[in-house]
Design an enzyme around this catalytic site. Structure first.
Site, PDB file in Angstrom:
ATOM      1  N   SER A 139      75.694-117.015  26.040  1.00  0.00           N
ATOM      2  CA  SER A 139      76.479-118.233  26.167  1.00  0.00           C
ATOM      3  C   SER A 139      77.820-118.050  25.452  1.00  0.00           C
ATOM      4  CB  SER A 139      75.674-119.418  25.616  1.00  0.00           C
ATOM      5  OG  SER A 139      76.254-120.643  25.974  1.00  0.00           O
ATOM      6  N   ASP A 200      70.519-121.426  36.240  1.00  0.00           N
ATOM      7  CA  ASP A 200      71.276-121.856  35.061  1.00  0.00           C
ATOM      8  C   ASP A 200      72.052-123.126  35.397  1.00  0.00           C
ATOM      9  OD1 ASP A 200      73.048-122.196  32.916  1.00  0.00           O
ATOM     10  OD2 ASP A 200      73.275-120.036  32.617  1.00  0.00           O
ATOM     11  N   HIS A 228      69.455-121.178  31.574  1.00  0.00           N
ATOM     12  CA  HIS A 228      70.414-120.763  30.555  1.00  0.00           C
ATOM     13  C   HIS A 228      69.737-120.002  29.418  1.00  0.00           C
ATOM     14  CE1 HIS A 228      74.483-120.871  29.100  1.00  0.00           C
ATOM     15  NE2 HIS A 228      74.117-121.390  27.941  1.00  0.00           N
TER      16      HIS A 228
END
Length: 247
Positions: A139, A200, A228
């Site tokens: 991320s 995601d 995610h």
């Protein structure tokens, strides 16, 4: 003098969208003198702050785990700290300044906070006397890893990233403002694996495709059921994928 970036609202949005970030403060643990298969914890001075990190393994290949927004090594990478091959790798998971146990200072978001995190991450590993490292970035940690690799091509050995954005589109403007790191992608020289979870909800597939197209020689691996947090939900599959790529 740099002005503050307009990030707080977008950061709150990502936090609300993601159930992955724990707000629980992890109790401080004492530094350990020896490293092996146990996970040990310590703080070290880097760029004017004291950064917290966890370390495990005794392998020649150093790997740094870079957490996502508001995350820390312990909240974001427990399966990797526990299960990555400790004979092959020395694994370090850090808390970026203002996150986890790398406080004080409180976290702030100047215009260059990704660049600042990238410099802190590289300098931490140099303080720990690693001559070369590989990066696993998730991320926002994936964005940090991309910047670190672009600006330190001789120091970064290999890189695995997932859930990272390189730029913004009109649809993204609620989440991000700015170029992020697309201008640096041509500078990346290390072998790079881009992993993307096709379910995601935060990072659309086109970001992974863009990174794959613009990071020379990169590989793209799709996980059809991944979201995610694919490295947590499918930890065994992800760990094997990362280990095979890094070796």
């Amino acid at each position: 003098m740099a002005t503050a970036a307009v990030y707080p609202a977008s950061l709150r949005l990502r936090l609300l969208l993601s159930p992955l970030k724990s707000r629980t403060r992890v109790p401080q643990t004492e530094p350990a003198a020896a490293f092996g298969t146990a996970v040990t914890s310590a703080k070290v001075a880097v760029n004017g702050v004291r950064l917290h990190y966890q370390r495990t393994g005794e392998g020649e290949h150093a790997v740094l785990l870079l957490p996502g927004m508001l995350g820390s090594g312990s909240t974001d990478f427990a399966p990797q700290l526990q299960n990555l091959n400790k004979k092959r790798f020395t694994v370090v998971a850090w808390d970026p300044r203002g996150y986890g146990q790398s406080r004080p200072p409180d976290r702030d978001f100047p215009l260059d906070f990704f660049e600042r995190d990238a410099k802190d991450a590289v300098d931490l590993m140099k303080v720990l006397q690693f001559k070369q490292v590989s990066l696993l970035g998730w991320s926002d940690g994936g964005i940090t890893a991309l910047i670190a690799a672009a600006k330190n091509p001789s120091y970064i050995r290999k890189m695995v990233i997932w859930g990272a954005n390189a730029y913004v589109t009109e649809e993204d403007c609620r989440i991000y403002q700015g170029n992020i790191c697309r201008h640096l992608l041509p500078l990346i020289q290390c072998p790079t694996l881009i992993v993307h979870g096709e379910k995601d909800p935060l990072v659309p597939r086109f970001h992974a495709d863009f990174l794959h197209e613009h990071v020379k020689g990169s590989r793209l691996h799709l996980m059809p059921e991944g979201k995610h947090n694919l490295h947590l939900r499918f930890a065994n599959e992800f760990n094997k994928l990362a280990e095979d790529f890094l070796q």
